[in-house]
Design an enzyme around this catalytic site. Sequence first.
Site, PDB file in Angstrom:
ATOM      1  N   CYS A  69       0.813  -1.081  -0.100  1.00 48.12           N
ATOM      2  CA  CYS A  69       0.133   0.058  -0.096  1.00 48.12           C
ATOM      3  C   CYS A  69       0.804   1.289   0.166  1.00 48.12           C
ATOM      4  O   CYS A  69       1.500   1.452  -0.860  1.00 48.12           O
ATOM      5  CB  CYS A  69      -0.826   0.037   1.151  1.00 48.12           C
ATOM      6  SG  CYS A  69      -2.379   1.160   0.790  1.00 48.12           S
TER       7      CYS A  69
ATOM      8  N   GLU B 211      -1.752  -9.239   3.661  1.00 45.94           N
ATOM      9  CA  GLU B 211      -1.525  -9.452   4.860  1.00 45.94           C
ATOM     10  C   GLU B 211      -3.039  -9.871   5.658  1.00 45.94           C
ATOM     11  O   GLU B 211      -3.160 -10.474   6.633  1.00 45.94           O
ATOM     12  CB  GLU B 211      -0.611  -8.523   5.793  1.00 45.94           C
ATOM     13  CG  GLU B 211      -1.639  -7.287   6.372  1.00 45.94           C
ATOM     14  CD  GLU B 211      -1.695  -6.242   5.067  1.00 45.94           C
ATOM     15  OE1 GLU B 211      -2.589  -5.080   5.365  1.00 45.94           O
ATOM     16  OE2 GLU B 211      -1.269  -6.373   4.048  1.00 45.94           O
TER      17      GLU B 211
ATOM     18  N   HIS C  99      -3.794  -5.117   0.478  1.00 48.20           N
ATOM     19  CA  HIS C  99      -3.375  -5.721   1.602  1.00 48.20           C
ATOM     20  C   HIS C  99      -3.447  -7.075   1.752  1.00 48.20           C
ATOM     21  O   HIS C  99      -4.324  -7.801   2.315  1.00 48.20           O
ATOM     22  CB  HIS C  99      -4.237  -4.983   2.890  1.00 48.20           C
ATOM     23  CG  HIS C  99      -3.856  -3.566   2.785  1.00 48.20           C
ATOM     24  ND1 HIS C  99      -2.875  -3.327   4.015  1.00 48.20           N
ATOM     25  CD2 HIS C  99      -4.340  -2.486   2.359  1.00 48.20           C
ATOM     26  CE1 HIS C  99      -2.770  -1.862   3.726  1.00 48.20           C
ATOM     27  NE2 HIS C  99      -3.414  -1.495   2.943  1.00 48.20           N
TER      28      HIS C  99
END
Length: 237
Positions: A106, A211, A209
Amino acid sequence: MTSIIGILAEIDNDFNTRVQPPYIKAIELAGGLPVLLPYVSEDETIDSFISICDGFFFTGGADVDPKRYDERPKATCGEIQYNRDELEFKVLEKVLNTSKPILAICRGAQLVNVALGGTLYQDISSEIGTQISHRQSEPKFAPSHDVNVVENTPLYTLVGTQRIHANSFHHQAIKTFGQGLEIMALADDGVVEAAYLSGERYLRAYQWHPERLCENDKHNRLIFDDFIKACKMVQEK
């Protein structure tokens, strides 16, 4: 041997440092040991941090100062964390002089692009006509759109498919590419979703994202597995 991953996290203008738990969890799931760097100003301290870490993870957060790419902040530009910019540009410059792998997500992807001489859209909604909501209303751990993976890129080699799930929490994006960066994935509206540095050194940058998706999505999990694998390969040399 466990790879030590240096994490560059949020640093506000009062020098407070914090990191979102999913970043830590993703590194742990992939077998890495996360270590956080708070704000420091001494080159010797930064050099020591770089020396002990096997790879570096630049995370999401506030907007990069547009002055870094020779623009004035527009009214649509968001929060700027000047202390974070100061530290991260310095760390990134030093890490690029090593062979240690870099993962950027990001804001991290935007920072890498600017550091290499690229520019950003300061605000997607006012600068690009798009039907995709890049600030999704869905829960953060849910995908909101797919991205198109470019063939003959490291990401395509990794996932082996042309489309993978992504989530989206950003209002800025890569506009012109920094030196050596190449596209790995695009959204359907043409917004850059992933890039890599051409050549042998490992630098992967993702606008979404992973994660927050990696526990339940194999393709997003591979992103972190691949990063830790690259760190181990450098360790073994």
